[in-house]
Design a protein around this motif. Structure first.
Motif, PDB file in Angstrom:
ATOM      1  N   THR A 178      31.509 -82.302  -5.998  1.00 16.39           N
ATOM      2  CA  THR A 178      32.325 -81.100  -6.152  1.00 16.39           C
ATOM      3  C   THR A 178      31.516 -79.812  -5.995  1.00 16.39           C
ATOM      4  O   THR A 178      32.083 -78.750  -5.735  1.00 16.39           O
ATOM      5  N   GLY A 179      30.200 -79.893  -6.202  1.00 20.02           N
ATOM      6  CA  GLY A 179      29.356 -78.716  -6.097  1.00 20.02           C
ATOM      7  C   GLY A 179      29.238 -77.914  -7.381  1.00 20.02           C
ATOM      8  O   GLY A 179      28.621 -76.856  -7.403  1.00 20.02           O
ATOM      9  N   HIS A 180      29.830 -78.412  -8.457  1.00 17.42           N
ATOM     10  CA  HIS A 180      29.704 -77.712  -9.733  1.00 17.42           C
ATOM     11  C   HIS A 180      29.770 -78.734 -10.865  1.00 17.42           C
ATOM     12  O   HIS A 180      30.445 -79.769 -10.756  1.00 17.42           O
ATOM     13  N   PRO A 181      29.069 -78.470 -11.976  1.00 12.78           N
ATOM     14  CA  PRO A 181      29.080 -79.416 -13.101  1.00 12.78           C
ATOM     15  C   PRO A 181      30.432 -79.457 -13.792  1.00 12.78           C
ATOM     16  O   PRO A 181      31.223 -78.524 -13.696  1.00 12.78           O
ATOM     17  N   GLU A 182      30.696 -80.557 -14.459  1.00  8.35           N
ATOM     18  CA  GLU A 182      31.941 -80.746 -15.189  1.00  8.35           C
ATOM     19  C   GLU A 182      31.632 -80.644 -16.686  1.00  8.35           C
ATOM     20  O   GLU A 182      31.107 -81.595 -17.283  1.00  8.35           O
ATOM     21  N   PRO A 183      31.910 -79.500 -17.324  1.00  5.53           N
ATOM     22  CA  PRO A 183      31.603 -79.358 -18.750  1.00  5.53           C
ATOM     23  C   PRO A 183      32.343 -80.414 -19.568  1.00  5.53           C
ATOM     24  O   PRO A 183      33.559 -80.568 -19.425  1.00  5.53           O
ATOM     25  N   PRO A 184      31.642 -81.150 -20.410  1.00 11.48           N
ATOM     26  CA  PRO A 184      32.318 -82.204 -21.177  1.00 11.48           C
ATOM     27  C   PRO A 184      33.147 -81.647 -22.323  1.00 11.48           C
ATOM     28  O   PRO A 184      32.808 -80.646 -22.950  1.00 11.48           O
ATOM     29  N   VAL A 185      34.254 -82.309 -22.575  1.00  8.91           N
ATOM     30  CA  VAL A 185      35.085 -82.036 -23.746  1.00  8.91           C
ATOM     31  C   VAL A 185      34.614 -82.958 -24.869  1.00  8.91           C
ATOM     32  O   VAL A 185      34.293 -84.127 -24.626  1.00  8.91           O
ATOM     33  N   HIS A 186      34.557 -82.447 -26.075  1.00  9.47           N
ATOM     34  CA  HIS A 186      34.098 -83.278 -27.186  1.00  9.47           C
ATOM     35  C   HIS A 186      35.158 -84.310 -27.544  1.00  9.47           C
ATOM     36  O   HIS A 186      36.335 -83.975 -27.711  1.00  9.47           O
ATOM     37  N   LEU A 187      34.754 -85.568 -27.651  1.00  9.12           N
ATOM     38  CA  LEU A 187      35.663 -86.661 -27.995  1.00  9.12           C
ATOM     39  C   LEU A 187      35.180 -87.329 -29.279  1.00  9.12           C
ATOM     40  O   LEU A 187      34.313 -88.203 -29.237  1.00  9.12           O
ATOM     41  N   PRO A 188      35.722 -86.949 -30.421  1.00 13.81           N
ATOM     42  CA  PRO A 188      35.328 -87.588 -31.680  1.00 13.81           C
ATOM     43  C   PRO A 188      35.975 -88.958 -31.810  1.00 13.81           C
ATOM     44  O   PRO A 188      37.034 -89.215 -31.233  1.00 13.81           O
ATOM     45  N   PRO A 189      35.355 -89.870 -32.550  1.00 15.28           N
ATOM     46  CA  PRO A 189      35.998 -91.173 -32.785  1.00 15.28           C
ATOM     47  C   PRO A 189      37.300 -90.992 -33.556  1.00 15.28           C
ATOM     48  O   PRO A 189      37.390 -90.152 -34.445  1.00 15.28           O
ATOM     49  N   PRO A 190      38.339 -91.764 -33.214  1.00 14.57           N
ATOM     50  CA  PRO A 190      39.616 -91.642 -33.926  1.00 14.57           C
ATOM     51  C   PRO A 190      39.607 -92.430 -35.234  1.00 14.57           C
ATOM     52  O   PRO A 190      38.703 -93.238 -35.485  1.00 14.57           O
ATOM     53  N   ASP A 191      40.610 -92.202 -36.046  1.00 13.55           N
ATOM     54  CA  ASP A 191      40.828 -92.996 -37.244  1.00 13.55           C
ATOM     55  C   ASP A 191      41.319 -94.371 -36.808  1.00 13.55           C
ATOM     56  O   ASP A 191      42.384 -94.499 -36.198  1.00 13.55           O
ATOM     57  N   THR A 192      40.539 -95.402 -37.093  1.00 17.00           N
ATOM     58  CA  THR A 192      40.896 -96.742 -36.628  1.00 17.00           C
ATOM     59  C   THR A 192      41.872 -97.453 -37.555  1.00 17.00           C
ATOM     60  O   THR A 192      42.328 -98.556 -37.243  1.00 17.00           O
ATOM     61  N   SER A 193      42.228 -96.828 -38.677  1.00 15.21           N
ATOM     62  CA  SER A 193      43.118 -97.485 -39.633  1.00 15.21           C
ATOM     63  C   SER A 193      44.588 -97.273 -39.306  1.00 15.21           C
ATOM     64  O   SER A 193      45.449 -97.879 -39.937  1.00 15.21           O
ATOM     65  N   ARG A 194      44.882 -96.399 -38.332  1.00 18.38           N
ATOM     66  CA  ARG A 194      46.274 -96.129 -37.973  1.00 18.38           C
ATOM     67  C   ARG A 194      46.354 -95.697 -36.523  1.00 18.38           C
ATOM     68  O   ARG A 194      45.353 -95.361 -35.895  1.00 18.38           O
ATOM     69  N   LEU A 195      47.579 -95.703 -35.974  1.00 18.08           N
ATOM     70  CA  LEU A 195      47.779 -95.245 -34.610  1.00 18.08           C
ATOM     71  C   LEU A 195      47.616 -93.735 -34.544  1.00 18.08           C
ATOM     72  O   LEU A 195      47.995 -93.018 -35.472  1.00 18.08           O
ATOM     73  N   VAL A 196      47.060 -93.245 -33.431  1.00 20.97           N
ATOM     74  CA  VAL A 196      46.866 -91.805 -33.285  1.00 20.97           C
ATOM     75  C   VAL A 196      47.375 -91.339 -31.932  1.00 20.97           C
ATOM     76  O   VAL A 196      47.411 -92.088 -30.956  1.00 20.97           O
ATOM     77  N   ARG A 197      47.774 -90.079 -31.897  1.00 20.83           N
ATOM     78  CA  ARG A 197      48.137 -89.392 -30.662  1.00 20.83           C
ATOM     79  C   ARG A 197      46.966 -88.468 -30.303  1.00 20.83           C
ATOM     80  O   ARG A 197      46.572 -87.621 -31.118  1.00 20.83           O
ATOM     81  N   SER A 198      46.405 -88.636 -29.115  1.00 23.66           N
ATOM     82  CA  SER A 198      45.229 -87.868 -28.714  1.00 23.66           C
ATOM     83  C   SER A 198      45.622 -86.820 -27.685  1.00 23.66           C
ATOM     84  O   SER A 198      46.296 -87.122 -26.695  1.00 23.66           O
ATOM     85  N   ARG A 199      45.201 -85.572 -27.916  1.00 29.42           N
ATOM     86  CA  ARG A 199      45.517 -84.483 -27.005  1.00 29.42           C
ATOM     87  C   ARG A 199      44.333 -83.534 -26.928  1.00 29.42           C
ATOM     88  O   ARG A 199      43.540 -83.409 -27.869  1.00 29.42           O
ATOM     89  N   VAL A 200      44.217 -82.867 -25.771  1.00 27.42           N
ATOM     90  CA  VAL A 200      43.127 -81.918 -25.558  1.00 27.42           C
ATOM     91  C   VAL A 200      43.513 -80.576 -26.158  1.00 27.42           C
ATOM     92  O   VAL A 200      44.588 -80.041 -25.881  1.00 27.42           O
ATOM     93  N   ALA A 201      42.632 -80.044 -26.994  1.00 28.30           N
ATOM     94  CA  ALA A 201      42.839 -78.733 -27.608  1.00 28.30           C
ATOM     95  C   ALA A 201      41.574 -77.911 -27.381  1.00 28.30           C
ATOM     96  O   ALA A 201      40.595 -78.042 -28.116  1.00 28.30           O
ATOM     97  N   GLY A 202      41.592 -77.086 -26.317  1.00 26.29           N
ATOM     98  CA  GLY A 202      40.412 -76.293 -25.986  1.00 26.29           C
ATOM     99  C   GLY A 202      39.283 -77.168 -25.477  1.00 26.29           C
ATOM    100  O   GLY A 202      39.443 -77.878 -24.477  1.00 26.29           O
ATOM    101  N   ASP A 203      38.154 -77.173 -26.187  1.00 26.18           N
ATOM    102  CA  ASP A 203      37.003 -77.946 -25.735  1.00 26.18           C
ATOM    103  C   ASP A 203      36.792 -79.202 -26.557  1.00 26.18           C
ATOM    104  O   ASP A 203      35.688 -79.739 -26.624  1.00 26.18           O
TER     105      ASP A 203
END
Length: 297
Positions: free
Chosen positions: A211-236
């Motif tokens: 692409t010619g430019h770096p792809e800034p990573p979004v932070h992905l924290p581990p989810p709560d494994t004890s229940r189902l979760v909905r994951s969505r991007v909020a800013g970075d």
């Protein structure tokens, strides 16, 4: 014969749903044993309005997204979303309100007589796919369900795009023809090691070189494994929000579901090839409610 089995199962489920719609006294008998159980039961109410649940002979209760919503050329981890680079690898960010479930839990399988079927699982992952990358191209395939006692190597359907196109918000129109896509299956192609857990995908440097430019990573924290979760991007960062179980719908057959199968047709320029799945589960380990090798790394 398999399609006939699916039709019969869908019809039976419709009757069950309509029966549940009638007012029931507090002393009503429990639901028939044919109702979804295990991991399927946790997703049943949330996904029923957007597709069809059927009882598959090989996988048990599976869900098929409605073609009126996703299109007849639906392909998991390509339709209705985009690839997002995170500090834990590539994550599929779905546009669908229900995308939190089938793109982060469970596995997908394709049947020519039915279409794409989602087999529920209870372990979250950024995307349950296998990856290949080589010579400026990237390929991925949904990890198929693991069938107990299967003798053949796991195989699935692959999509290949130019590395410069991977981060596009809509990948329709950028899928490479089979002859060009074979670059990712060459002997020198890079692929993840066959290890437990989800695959992180190509390194950021490989995509940046295209692409010619770096792809800034979004932070992905581990989810709560004890229940189902909905994951969505909020800013970075990616936010995981607990999902409350949805009650079963009044009926399981909806007007946007056509009465005939298959619901989806395999897209052109897809390649049927092996995938690197996880090694066998240790002897004595519990297999109920999860697929082999699915865990947070």
């Amino acid at each position: 014969m398999r399609a006939v089995h699916h039709l019969a199962a869908a019809a039976a489920l419709a009757v069950l749903g309509l029966a549940c719609h009638r007012e029931q006294p507090d002393t009503a008998a429990p639901a028939p044993a044919t109702a979804p159980t295990g991991p399927s039961e946790r997703f049943y109410g949330a996904l029923a309005p957007y597709g069809t649940w059927i009882d598959d002979a090989a996988y048990g209760w599976v869900w098929l997204p409605s073609p009126a919503i996703v299109g007849a050329d639906f392909f998991p981890y390509m339709t209705g979303g985009r690839w997002l680079y995170t500090d834990a690898g590539w994550m599929f960010d779905s546009n669908y309100s229900w995308g939190w479930a089938p793109f982060h839990y469970g596995r997908w399988a394709f049947d020519a007589g039915v279409g794409w079927m989602w087999v529920p699982g209870d372990v979250w992952g950024p995307a349950w796919v296998d990856w290949r990358w080589n010579d400026g191209y990237v390929g991925w395939a949904p990890l198929p369900p693991v069938v107990a006692g299967a003798r053949e190597e796991p195989r699935s359907h692959w999509i290949v795009v130019a590395a410069s196109d991977l981060t596009r918000p809509q990948l329709d129109g950028y899928i490479q023809p089979n002859a060009r896509g074979q670059a990712v299956f060459a002997a020198n192609a890079t692929h993840p090691a066959a290890q437990p857990g989800w695959r992180s995908g190509p390194p950021e440097q490989f995509i940046a070189a295209a692409t010619g430019h770096p792809e800034p990573p979004v932070h992905l924290p581990p989810p709560d494994t004890s229940r189902l979760v909905r994951s969505r991007v909020a800013g970075d960062t990616v936010e995981h929000t607990p999902v409350e179980p949805a009650p079963p719908p009044a009926a399981t057959m909806f007007s946007h579901n056509p009465p005939e199968f298959p619901l989806h047709k395999l897209r052109p320029h897809t390649t049927h090839a092996e995938v690197f799945d996880a090694p066998p589960r240790p002897a004595g380990g519990s297999a109920r409610g999860r697929h082999r090798g699915e865990r947070w790394l």
